[in-house]
Design an enzyme around this catalytic site. Structure first.
Site, PDB file in Angstrom:
ATOM      1  N   ARG A 289       0.847  -1.194   0.000  1.00  0.00           N
ATOM      2  CA  ARG A 289       0.000   0.000   0.000  1.00  0.00           C
ATOM      3  C   ARG A 289       0.873   1.231   0.000  1.00  0.00           C
ATOM      4  O   ARG A 289       1.776   1.350   0.818  1.00  0.00           O
ATOM      5  CB  ARG A 289      -0.799   0.059   1.319  1.00  0.00           C
TER       6      ARG A 289
ATOM      7  N   THR B 221      -1.337   7.531  -0.427  1.00  0.00           N
ATOM      8  CA  THR B 221      -2.634   7.391  -1.117  1.00  0.00           C
ATOM      9  C   THR B 221      -3.435   6.195  -0.597  1.00  0.00           C
ATOM     10  O   THR B 221      -4.639   6.100  -0.842  1.00  0.00           O
ATOM     11  CB  THR B 221      -2.416   7.175  -2.626  1.00  0.00           C
TER      12      THR B 221
ATOM     13  N   ASP C 294       0.930  -2.171  12.340  1.00  0.00           N
ATOM     14  CA  ASP C 294       1.386  -2.603  11.017  1.00  0.00           C
ATOM     15  C   ASP C 294       1.762  -4.084  11.098  1.00  0.00           C
ATOM     16  O   ASP C 294       2.788  -4.456  11.685  1.00  0.00           O
ATOM     17  CB  ASP C 294       2.593  -1.756  10.589  1.00  0.00           C
TER      18      ASP C 294
ATOM     19  N   ASP D 227       5.267  -5.208   9.692  1.00  0.00           N
ATOM     20  CA  ASP D 227       6.381  -4.777  10.539  1.00  0.00           C
ATOM     21  C   ASP D 227       6.434  -5.592  11.822  1.00  0.00           C
ATOM     22  O   ASP D 227       7.516  -5.974  12.289  1.00  0.00           O
ATOM     23  CB  ASP D 227       6.245  -3.284  10.878  1.00  0.00           C
TER      24      ASP D 227
HETATM   25  C1  PRP Z   1      -1.056  -4.358   4.691  1.00  0.00           C
HETATM   26  C2  PRP Z   1      -1.874  -5.601   4.941  1.00  0.00           C
HETATM   27  C3  PRP Z   1      -2.779  -5.643   3.742  1.00  0.00           C
HETATM   28  C4  PRP Z   1      -3.038  -4.191   3.472  1.00  0.00           C
HETATM   29  C5  PRP Z   1      -4.409  -3.826   3.987  1.00  0.00           C
HETATM   30  O1  PRP Z   1      -0.029  -4.609   3.793  1.00  0.00           O
HETATM   31  O2  PRP Z   1      -1.082  -6.745   5.111  1.00  0.00           O
HETATM   32  O3  PRP Z   1      -2.218  -6.284   2.612  1.00  0.00           O
HETATM   33  O4  PRP Z   1      -2.041  -3.446   4.174  1.00  0.00           O
HETATM   34  O5  PRP Z   1      -4.755  -2.534   3.672  1.00  0.00           O
HETATM   35  P1  PRP Z   1      -5.902  -2.168   2.610  1.00  0.00           P
HETATM   36  O6  PRP Z   1      -7.070  -3.040   2.942  1.00  0.00           O
HETATM   37  O7  PRP Z   1      -6.182  -0.724   2.896  1.00  0.00           O
HETATM   38  O8  PRP Z   1      -5.368  -2.393   1.238  1.00  0.00           O
HETATM   39  P2  PRP Z   1       1.111  -3.518   3.457  1.00  0.00           P
HETATM   40  O9  PRP Z   1       0.743  -2.749   2.238  1.00  0.00           O
HETATM   41  O10 PRP Z   1       1.429  -2.733   4.681  1.00  0.00           O
HETATM   42  O11 PRP Z   1       2.336  -4.408   3.021  1.00  0.00           O
HETATM   43  P3  PRP Z   1       3.206  -5.467   3.841  1.00  0.00           P
HETATM   44  O12 PRP Z   1       2.311  -6.653   4.075  1.00  0.00           O
HETATM   45  O13 PRP Z   1       4.308  -5.775   2.899  1.00  0.00           O
HETATM   46  O14 PRP Z   1       3.682  -4.849   5.119  1.00  0.00           O
HETATM   47  N1  URA Z   2      -2.154  -2.573   7.170  1.00  0.00           N
HETATM   48  C1  URA Z   2      -1.688  -2.910   8.394  1.00  0.00           C
HETATM   49  O1  URA Z   2      -0.657  -3.597   8.508  1.00  0.00           O
HETATM   50  N2  URA Z   2      -2.366  -2.475   9.471  1.00  0.00           N
HETATM   51  C2  URA Z   2      -3.485  -1.748   9.387  1.00  0.00           C
HETATM   52  O2  URA Z   2      -4.072  -1.384  10.421  1.00  0.00           O
HETATM   53  C3  URA Z   2      -3.964  -1.409   8.095  1.00  0.00           C
HETATM   54  C4  URA Z   2      -3.283  -1.848   7.004  1.00  0.00           C
END
Ligand code: PRP
Ligand code: URA
Length: 209
Positions: free
Chosen positions: A104, A108, A200, A203
């Site tokens: 994400r 945005t 997160d 993380d």
């Molecule tokens: C996080 C999570 C989802 C997404 C959810 O991933 O694991 O994939 O955000 O958010 P949304 O419903 O608003 O799209 P992130 O983009 O942080 O990537 P990561 O898993 O690599 O940390």
């Molecule tokens: N992605 C995450 O990892 N945590 C949230 O709360 C939303 C999106």
């Protein structure tokens, strides 16, 4: 309209509270996220088809039940979805695993696809798409589109924490995809994070920041 189900078994609620706690470190977070995924899939697979099989016990022959060998696959949305795969595979060890890379944009909140690698017979498998967080729904929607574009027909979305906005968005975009969550949380905050959520997920799973 697809079904949205909260799997709120007491063990799931208890374990979710552990990973929500900001003081829970990476090792325990990883372990418990997988345990929750395992319990969720246990609940979700109650309807797996069975067939009769003859088995000879030390006491003699009898007819018993066995799984029909329905083809399944687990599809983690990278990165955080990886934190649920081992838990699912503990119950369905023969499942294939496909990967969809998605991140994400922090400003945005729009998802970007960067990697797709799927089992070749994706059209014949029932898919469990796993991702701990369903926030705006952008990532899940894009992952489902990527799967459908490559022939996938039957899939369910499994998340630990869902926001109402994300559930609505996926239900509208993909009325054929049922959603399962360990919790339906209150809202998405001004930074795009689920409240109370668990922060997160990527993380916390991988110890990055
Ligand atoms: C996080 C999570 C989802 C997404 C959810 O991933 O694991 O994939 O955000 O958010 P949304 O419903 O608003 O799209 P992130 O983009 O942080 O990537 P990561 O898993 O690599 O940390
Ligand atoms: N992605 C995450 O990892 N945590 C949230 O709360 C939303 C999106």
């Amino acid at each position: 309209m697809s079904k949205f189900t909260v799997l709120n078994h007491p063990l799931i609620q208890h374990k979710l509270t552990i990973i929500r706690n900001e003081r829970t470190g990476t090792r325990v977070f990883r372990e418990v996220a997988n345990e929750i995924a395992e319990l969720m899939v246990y609940e979700m697979t109650r309807d797996l088809p069975l067939e009769d099989v003859e088995v000879t016990t030390p006491m003699g022959k009898s007819t018993q039940k066995t799984l029909t060998g329905k083809k399944l696959a687990v599809i983690p949305i990278l990165r955080a979805g990886l934190g649920m795969v081992d838990g699912v595979l503990r119950l369905i060890p023969a499942a294939k695993v496909g990967h969809i890379g998605m991140y994400r944009d922090e400003k945005t909140l729009k998802p970007h696809e960067y990697f797709v690698k799927l089992p070749s017979d994706i059209d014949q498998r029932e898919l469990f798409i796993v991702d701990p967080m369903l926030a705006t729904g952008g990532s899940a929607n894009m992952a489902i589109e990527a799967l459908k574009k490559r022939g996938a027909k039957k899939m369910r979305l499994v998340v630990l924490v869902a926001a109402p906005e994300g559930v609505k968005s996926v239900q509208e975009a993909h009325p054929d995809v049922d959603i399962y969550a360990a919790s339906l949380d209150e809202k998405i905050n001004e930074n795009g994070y689920i409240f109370p959520g668990l922060g997160d997920a990527g993380d916390r799973l991988f110890g990055t920041k």
